[in-house]
Scaffold this motif. Structure first.
Motif, PDB file in Angstrom:
ATOM      1  N   GLU A 183       0.939  -1.307  -0.044  1.00 32.31           N
ATOM      2  CA  GLU A 183      -0.092  -0.064  -0.043  1.00 32.31           C
ATOM      3  C   GLU A 183       0.885   1.225  -0.108  1.00 32.31           C
ATOM      4  O   GLU A 183       0.750   2.266  -0.645  1.00 32.31           O
ATOM      5  N   TYR A 238      -8.129   7.649   0.924  1.00 32.67           N
ATOM      6  CA  TYR A 238      -7.779   5.938   1.157  1.00 32.67           C
ATOM      7  C   TYR A 238      -7.689   5.638   2.454  1.00 32.67           C
ATOM      8  O   TYR A 238      -8.205   4.671   3.082  1.00 32.67           O
ATOM      9  N   ARG A 287     -10.020   3.008   4.174  1.00 36.24           N
ATOM     10  CA  ARG A 287      -9.078   1.778   4.992  1.00 36.24           C
ATOM     11  C   ARG A 287     -10.106   1.435   6.324  1.00 36.24           C
ATOM     12  O   ARG A 287     -10.158   0.288   6.547  1.00 36.24           O
ATOM     13  N   LEU A 317      -5.007  -4.346   0.907  1.00 35.99           N
ATOM     14  CA  LEU A 317      -5.220  -4.208   1.877  1.00 35.99           C
ATOM     15  C   LEU A 317      -4.229  -5.538   2.789  1.00 35.99           C
ATOM     16  O   LEU A 317      -3.752  -5.208   4.025  1.00 35.99           O
TER      17      LEU A 317
END
Length: 219
Positions: A5, A21, A26, A96
């Motif tokens: 990420e 994000y 997230r 993720l």
């Protein structure tokens, strides 16, 4: 935030997209599947604005989502459109759960598609598992079609990780594509079986019909 990420977020992405994000999407995502809770544009706008009034329209959020999709940080469903609002909809954060330490190096070099390209095996296996692909085998035709499509777009350059990710997403779309007549279903995916012949119900009925007819003639 994992290394993959972080590497993706250090690309040429706007700070607003990074904030969306990291702080907006997230925390809403399931840690295993990467699927977010339904998006609430009103809350996202308030979070992005802080004490300002920079964001007032839903299409501004859509523009940031489109930016994150471009850099493979968000995956949308095959039937979704970036031109429509995602308010109340769910998206997936495919990076993720990526934990492999070698992945950041796969983001360092960008290139256009080549005729001899092949997906990175480890990335392919991990991402296929993350997005729920059951049948991970792919044909030379599927790979060739992917290469041919992107060879026609030489201006598009991505990292090895991103090319592999795009290929995984294409296979996922094929597995769940509507209008495809599969052999059998596993979960929510249609899987083509390996070698072997399976007679469908129509064939079985025809066999039964003509067997009875032949028996009556013999009598």
């Amino acid at each position: 935030m994992n290394n993959t990420e972080q590497s993706a977020l250090t690309q040429e992405i706007s700070n607003d997209a990074r904030v969306l994000y990291l702080l907006g999407l997230r925390p809403l995502a399931d840690k295993k599947s990467g699927v977010t809770a339904p998006l609430n544009y009103k809350q996202l706008i308030a979070m992005l604005n802080g004490g300002s009034k920079k964001f007032t329209l839903g299409r501004q959020i859509n523009a940031l989502i489109k930016e994150l999709v471009k850099y493979q940080l968000i995956e949308i469903s095959a039937d979704a459109s970036l031109d429509k609002s995602f308010n109340g909809q769910q998206v997936t954060l495919p990076l993720l759960n990526v934990k492999t330490d070698d992945y950041p190096s796969l983001h360092m070099k960008w290139s256009a598609m080549t005729t001899d390209w092949t997906p990175h095996q480890t990335v392919f296996e991990d991402l296929a598992a993350l997005v729920g692909i059951i049948d991970k085998d792919y044909s030379e035709t599927e790979l060739g079609e992917f290469i041919a499509y992107w060879m026609g777009r030489p201006e598009m350059q991505f990292s090895q990780f991103q090319w592999t990710q795009k290929f995984v997403f294409q296979l996922k779309q094929r597995r769940v594509a509507s209008g495809v007549k599969p052999k059998y279903k596993v979960g929510n995916q249609w899987v083509t079986p390996k070698a072997g012949v399976e007679a469908d119900e129509n064939a079985k009925q025809l066999v039964a019909k003509y067997s009875k007819k032949q028996n009556s003639i013999n009598k």
